[in-house]
Design an enzyme around this catalytic site. Structure first.
Site, mmCIF file in Angstrom:
data_model
loop_
_atom_site.group_PDB
_atom_site.id
_atom_site.type_symbol
_atom_site.label_atom_id
_atom_site.label_comp_id
_atom_site.label_asym_id
_atom_site.label_seq_id
_atom_site.Cartn_x
_atom_site.Cartn_y
_atom_site.Cartn_z
ATOM 1 C CE LYS A 76 35.998 43.625 31.821
ATOM 2 N NZ LYS A 76 35.374 43.649 32.937
ATOM 3 C CG ASN A 77 32.729 46.072 32.336
ATOM 4 O OD1 ASN A 77 33.198 45.068 32.339
ATOM 5 N ND2 ASN A 77 33.377 47.093 32.745
ATOM 6 N NE ARG A 117 30.783 44.484 41.518
ATOM 7 C CZ ARG A 117 30.472 44.534 43.075
ATOM 8 N NH1 ARG A 117 31.069 43.735 43.923
ATOM 9 N NH2 ARG A 117 29.640 45.483 43.183
ATOM 10 C CB CYS A 150 39.968 42.319 42.672
ATOM 11 S SG CYS A 150 38.795 43.565 42.231
ATOM 12 N NE ARG A 161 34.639 45.924 42.260
ATOM 13 C CZ ARG A 161 34.922 45.582 41.174
ATOM 14 N NH1 ARG A 161 35.954 44.635 40.861
ATOM 15 N NH2 ARG A 161 34.141 46.032 40.120
ATOM 16 N N PRO A 162 31.956 45.221 47.551
ATOM 17 C CG PRO A 162 31.300 47.512 48.332
ATOM 18 C CD PRO A 162 32.596 46.841 47.624
ATOM 19 C CB ILE A 163 26.972 42.687 46.565
ATOM 20 C CG1 ILE A 163 27.193 41.572 47.610
ATOM 21 C CG2 ILE A 163 28.083 42.177 45.519
ATOM 22 C CD1 ILE A 163 26.567 40.314 47.406
ATOM 23 C CG ASP A 164 26.791 47.679 50.649
ATOM 24 O OD1 ASP A 164 27.590 47.663 49.638
ATOM 25 O OD2 ASP A 164 26.534 48.809 51.063
ATOM 26 C CG LEU A 165 24.848 50.198 47.288
ATOM 27 C CD1 LEU A 165 25.535 51.076 46.283
ATOM 28 C CD2 LEU A 165 23.937 51.134 48.298
ATOM 29 C CG ASP A 205 36.754 50.497 34.290
ATOM 30 O OD1 ASP A 205 35.864 50.212 33.972
ATOM 31 O OD2 ASP A 205 37.124 50.491 35.522
ATOM 32 C CB ILE A 231 35.170 54.662 41.286
ATOM 33 C CG1 ILE A 231 34.748 55.986 40.896
ATOM 34 C CG2 ILE A 231 34.106 53.376 41.257
ATOM 35 C CD1 ILE A 231 33.309 56.391 41.025
ATOM 36 N NE ARG A 269 38.991 39.481 35.445
ATOM 37 C CZ ARG A 269 38.775 40.682 36.247
ATOM 38 N NH1 ARG A 269 39.809 41.365 36.850
ATOM 39 N NH2 ARG A 269 37.547 41.211 36.290
HETATM 40 C C1 EPZ Z 1 31.327 48.064 37.065
HETATM 41 O O1 EPZ Z 1 31.841 47.509 38.354
HETATM 42 C C2 EPZ Z 1 32.509 47.440 36.156
HETATM 43 N N1 EPZ Z 1 32.555 46.239 36.124
HETATM 44 C C3 EPZ Z 1 33.628 47.975 36.582
HETATM 45 O O2 EPZ Z 1 34.569 47.498 35.533
HETATM 46 C C4 EPZ Z 1 33.786 49.624 36.613
HETATM 47 O O3 EPZ Z 1 34.953 50.053 37.270
HETATM 48 C C5 EPZ Z 1 32.628 49.790 37.506
HETATM 49 O O4 EPZ Z 1 31.400 49.411 37.314
HETATM 50 C C6 EPZ Z 1 32.571 51.558 37.799
HETATM 51 O O5 EPZ Z 1 32.173 52.068 36.493
HETATM 52 C C7 EPZ Z 1 31.380 45.512 35.480
HETATM 53 O O6 EPZ Z 1 30.713 46.052 34.842
HETATM 54 C C8 EPZ Z 1 31.381 44.120 35.299
HETATM 55 P P1 EPZ Z 1 30.005 49.687 40.916
HETATM 56 P P2 EPZ Z 1 30.590 47.589 39.433
HETATM 57 O O7 EPZ Z 1 29.062 48.668 41.554
HETATM 58 O O8 EPZ Z 1 29.358 47.459 38.872
HETATM 59 C C9 EPZ Z 1 30.669 50.998 45.266
HETATM 60 C C10 EPZ Z 1 36.759 46.893 34.549
HETATM 61 O O9 EPZ Z 1 37.953 47.369 34.932
HETATM 62 N N2 EPZ Z 1 29.326 49.886 45.644
HETATM 63 O O10 EPZ Z 1 29.315 50.682 40.156
HETATM 64 O O11 EPZ Z 1 30.869 46.415 40.704
HETATM 65 C C11 EPZ Z 1 31.988 50.316 44.981
HETATM 66 O O12 EPZ Z 1 32.555 50.030 46.299
HETATM 67 C C12 EPZ Z 1 35.797 46.808 35.961
HETATM 68 O O13 EPZ Z 1 36.189 46.592 33.667
HETATM 69 C C13 EPZ Z 1 29.079 49.668 46.993
HETATM 70 O O14 EPZ Z 1 29.505 50.380 47.906
HETATM 71 O O15 EPZ Z 1 31.016 48.713 40.076
HETATM 72 C C14 EPZ Z 1 32.307 51.357 44.266
HETATM 73 O O16 EPZ Z 1 32.977 52.379 44.938
HETATM 74 C C15 EPZ Z 1 36.641 47.269 37.455
HETATM 75 N N3 EPZ Z 1 28.303 48.776 47.074
HETATM 76 C C16 EPZ Z 1 31.259 52.183 43.519
HETATM 77 O O17 EPZ Z 1 30.297 51.727 44.336
HETATM 78 C C17 EPZ Z 1 27.810 47.985 46.169
HETATM 79 O O18 EPZ Z 1 26.686 47.081 46.434
HETATM 80 C C18 EPZ Z 1 30.981 51.575 42.054
HETATM 81 O O19 EPZ Z 1 30.959 50.170 42.266
HETATM 82 C C19 EPZ Z 1 28.165 48.170 44.836
HETATM 83 C C20 EPZ Z 1 28.947 49.053 44.708
#
Ligand code: EPZ
Length: 420
Positions: free
Chosen positions: A22-23, A92, A116, A121-125, A307, A329, A399
């Protein structure tokens, strides 16, 4: 509303073929916006997150055609900057469309994604990364407008307090495709889905180095073509079936997932007493009479994958001895615990750590899913529970799992999905 009725006690046996990731599919579908030529993506799971992203691609002008149930042709010949908020905040995975639009159009209007139950689910980065690349970012209410500027930086660092960001890495790679010259992204995520995406990008003509490593360099402004690409197998679905076999003391083979996709997750389970072996195209889960209690911390790939945390935690409720799982995470990703405790799991959560006593026979009852992976973990609990477990709120499962009940039934589970 649909429910899943599971009568516990059957051991699972046989072979199951997992769907495409999916991802990885979400990232690659977004990537088709980078080129005006048609792309055919195969092995895409038929799940609701994918449907939402396909609708989003259509909303910005791409043509989407189902060649088969799991093979999709996309042609983004002409696209515009008109993502609808109501669709965008549904998944996301939509966030990766931003980077592709920036590369193609030099602008993108997106929206703050909804939280969720696994936590914020921040996007600050993502936004900081776009700014480091030289894009202008402004926010008004829930809308975020990102526009190109002339002074692009050539080297950015993407790390966060909990490691790198998967979708953030995807977005920076996409945006770099629209920047002249070489752009280097340090602190990039190394999940297998990133490598699969980079393989797709190279097929359409993107020149990049370091795919799947913490340092990725993209040579932007290439002329891009179309291509055909088969998405890798879903390693998280494979991990879910590994747990289904272990919790029912069965023996199964899992095909469709490339080797070494689950990083240290398999090693962790083998350290708990499982006997899981991988060959080129098959994961073999042998019968395990007794798992032992263990400690684990979720980490970015190749660490223990967040996951599969809910699924492994559920499996450990049947282990001999206490286990401890710390969720680095997503510290709030324990929505499944309250439901498991209704079944007799007796789990305690302290901050980001769950203590699982083990040796807790489960009893079937009505349980309510809170998120995608929690749903799967409640199915696993039902497979081993005494009596009947009824899982509600199946929209979460839909989903990310394609024909999950049928696959479990083929392995011998006593499960049916019906209207309430
Ligand atoms: C991806 O989410 C996956 N989703 C998630 O799968 C997976 O759990 C995650 O990566 C970690 O492996 C998709 O690919 C669509 P992150 P993503 O940005 O990219 C923090 C599932 O069950 N963070 O790697 O959104 C965040 O809070 C889903 O299939 C910031 O602080 O995850 C987390 O602690 C759930 N600021 C960590 O980084 C940001 O701008 C990892 O988040 C972005 C992230």
């Amino acid at each position: 509303m649909e429910i899943a009725k599971i009568h516990g006690g059957n051991s699972l046996h046989g072979t199951v073929h997992v769907s495409g990731s999916k991802n990885s599919s979400l990232a690659i579908l977004a990537a088709t916006l980078l080129t005006s030529e048609p792309c055919i993506i195969d092995n895409v799971p038929d799940v609701s997150d994918i449907c939402v992203v396909l609708q989003l691609l259509q909303s910005v002008g791409a043509c989407v055609e189902y060649v088969t149930r799991n093979k999709i042709k996309i042609c983004a010949k002409h696209i515009n900057n008109s993502l609808p908020e109501d669709l965008f905040i549904k998944t996301r995975g939509a966030i990766s469309i931003a980077g592709a639009m920036l590369a193609r159009l030099g602008e993108a209007d997106i929206f703050m994604p909804g939280g969720c139950s696994i936590g914020s689910r921040p996007i600050d980065l993502h936004l900081a990364g776009f700014q480091k690349l030289g894009f202008n970012v402004s926010q008004k209410n829930n809308k975020i407008s990102i526009t190109s500027s002339k002074n692009h930086n050539k080297n950015i660092f993407l790390g966060s307090k909990s490691g790198s960001t998967v979708t953030g890495t995807i977005n920076m790679i996409f945006a770099s495709c629209g920047i002249p010259g070489n752009t280097t992204i340090d602190g990039a995520a190394c999940e297998p889905e990133i490598l699969d995406l980079c393989n797709f990008l190279e097929k359409i003509g993107v020149i990049l180095h370091g795919a799947g490593t913490p340092t990725v360099t993209v040579s932007g402004m290439q002329t891009l073509n179309g291509c055909e690409h088969k998405v890798i197998g879903d390693r998280i679905e494979a991990g879910t079936f590994i747990c289904a076999s272990l919790i029912t003391k069965g023996e199964i083979k899992i095909t469709g997932c490339e080797q070494n996709m689950l990083g240290s997750t398999i090693n962790f389970l083998n350290n708990a007493g499982a006997n899981i072996t991988e060959s080129k195209d098959c994961i073999h889960v042998e019968t395990c009479k007794q798992l032992n209690g263990v400690e684990a911390i979720t980490l970015p790939y190749p660490g223990f994958a967040t996951d599969v945390q809910a699924q492994v935690l559920t499996t450990l409720t049947q282990a001999h001895g206490q286990s401890e799982i710390t969720e680095i995470i997503y510290p709030k990703r324990f929505g499944h615990v309250s439901e498991l405790n209704k079944m007799g799991a007796n789990i305690q959560v302290h901050g980001a750590t769950a203590l699982i006593p083990g040796n807790t026979p489960l009893t079937g009852t009505d349980v309510f899913a809170s998120d995608l992976r929690a749903s799967a973990s409640l199915y696993l609990a039902g497979l081993v529970a005494r009596g009947t477990t009824i899982v509600h709120e199946l929209q979460h499962l839909d989903r990310g799992y394609d024909r999950f009940e049928q696959k479990l039934k083929l392995l011998g589970a006593d499960i049916e999905r019906t209207n309430q």
